[in-house]
Design a protein around this motif. Structure first.
Motif, PDB file in Angstrom:
ATOM      1  N   PHE A   1       3.554   0.188 -24.725  1.00 20.96           N
ATOM      2  CA  PHE A   1       4.790   0.542 -25.419  1.00 20.96           C
ATOM      3  C   PHE A   1       5.039   2.043 -25.354  1.00 20.96           C
ATOM      4  CE2 PHE A   1       7.138   1.590 -29.386  1.00 20.96           C
ATOM      5  CZ  PHE A   1       8.312   0.920 -29.084  1.00 20.96           C
ATOM      6  N   GLN A   2       3.966   2.822 -25.373  1.00 25.07           N
ATOM      7  CA  GLN A   2       4.086   4.277 -25.293  1.00 25.07           C
ATOM      8  C   GLN A   2       4.761   4.697 -23.985  1.00 25.07           C
ATOM      9  OE1 GLN A   2       3.093   5.683 -28.042  1.00 25.07           O
ATOM     10  NE2 GLN A   2       3.650   7.806 -27.523  1.00 25.07           N
TER      11      GLN A   2
ATOM     12  N   LYS B   1       8.817   3.258 -24.443  1.00 20.49           N
ATOM     13  CA  LYS B   1       9.630   3.251 -25.661  1.00 20.49           C
ATOM     14  C   LYS B   1      10.911   4.072 -25.528  1.00 20.49           C
ATOM     15  CE  LYS B   1       6.884   6.899 -27.960  1.00 20.49           C
ATOM     16  NZ  LYS B   1       6.077   7.215 -29.171  1.00 20.49           N
TER      17      LYS B   1
ATOM     18  N   MET C   1      13.236   2.315 -23.076  1.00 20.62           N
ATOM     19  CA  MET C   1      13.883   1.184 -23.731  1.00 20.62           C
ATOM     20  C   MET C   1      15.052   1.642 -24.588  1.00 20.62           C
ATOM     21  SD  MET C   1      10.615  -1.228 -24.785  1.00 20.62           S
ATOM     22  CE  MET C   1      11.642  -2.518 -25.506  1.00 20.62           C
TER      23      MET C   1
ATOM     24  N   THR D   1      10.393  -5.011 -19.930  1.00 19.95           N
ATOM     25  CA  THR D   1      10.625  -4.408 -21.246  1.00 19.95           C
ATOM     26  C   THR D   1      12.006  -3.755 -21.325  1.00 19.95           C
ATOM     27  OG1 THR D   1       9.593  -2.301 -20.600  1.00 19.95           O
ATOM     28  CG2 THR D   1       8.152  -3.996 -21.520  1.00 19.95           C
TER      29      THR D   1
END
Length: 252
Positions: free
Chosen positions: A76-77, A80, A83, A184
């Motif tokens: 996720f890092q 993020k 996104m 993602t």
């Protein structure tokens, strides 16, 4: 909104299309090239078809994203802020589609399919390792990702392939890494677009929920196959899918 001509056969057809689309989208992107035309063929008006397509697509990209994060193919890092950029671009694109003639967007389909298919057909071998990035990470985050997000909000089909293509061609990512990150980003664009369509009341819930279940099945299967299938076959899958859909449009 319900339609008198919506039969059990049509619902089952859309459910089956969603399974196939979820599987292909996880492996190579471009599942929307199947689901959006299928919704329109079923007699659903264009804007309602776009909104419903986003509802069902969210399940597929959410499942694929969860599996990529769980398998640590991406963190996720790492994504993020990308996104967030994708989310903003998609929101703007979806707002824009509310005020233009959506019928004109059908002209975009053959162009999108051709570009994706030709790139993966003639691009250098995707089995090569990381390459030097052609643009900075900042330019990629603030320009390229929001533009692809805008396209997804505006129309959508092929967005996952565009994210994969951009990560590979502009950031020098390995094909599988670019594919994992694309899931993602595509999830972020789908959620943003869906929110706007929900406020606009452009979602066919019965069809959307049915296709969501199909997307979950397809994405779950695809996420388990992604890293077991040789990369060169994924490339062929993209090319075959693109030109098969192009042939369908040119002969319809």
């Amino acid at each position: 909104m319900e339609f008198a001509n919506l039969t059990l056969e049509i619902v089952l057809f859309l459910f089956a299309v969603a399974i196939v689309a979820g599987f292909l989208d996880t492996l190579a992107g471009g599942g929307g090239l199947l689901t959006l035309p299928a919704l329109m063929i079923s007699g659903i008006p264009p804007l309602l078809a776009l909104g419903t397509n986003k509802l069902q697509a969210c399940m597929g990209t959410a499942t694929a994203s969860f599996m990529m994060l769980r398998k640590k193919r991406v963190t996720f890092q790492q994504v993020k802020f990308l996104m967030l950029s994708a989310f903003i671009g998609s929101s703007i694109g979806t707002l824009f589609i509310q005020i233009i003639d959506v019928e004109l967007l059908t002209l975009v389909i053959p162009i999108v399919i051709s570009c994706i298919g030709l790139y993966f057909l003639f691009a250098p071998t995707i089995e090569e390792g990381d390459r030097p990035a052609k643009i900075s990470s900042r330019a990629y985050k603030t320009i390229v990702v929001p533009l692809i997000g805008f396209y997804d909000g505006l129309f959508g089909p092929g967005t996952g392939s565009f994210f994969t293509l951009a990560g590979r061609a502009l950031q020098g990512q390995q094909f599988l890494d670019a594919t994992a990150r694309a899931k993602t980003l595509n999830f972020a664009t789908n959620i943003a677009s869906l929110i706007v369509f929900l406020f606009a009341g452009k979602v066919f819930w019965l069809v959307g929920f049915t296709m969501m279940f199909g997307q979950f099945i397809g994405a779950w299967l695809g996420s388990h196959c992604l890293f077991k299938i040789p990369v060169k076959y994924l490339r062929y899958l993209v090319v075959i899918m693109c030109f098969s859909m192009l042939a369908k449009y040119l002969t319809s």
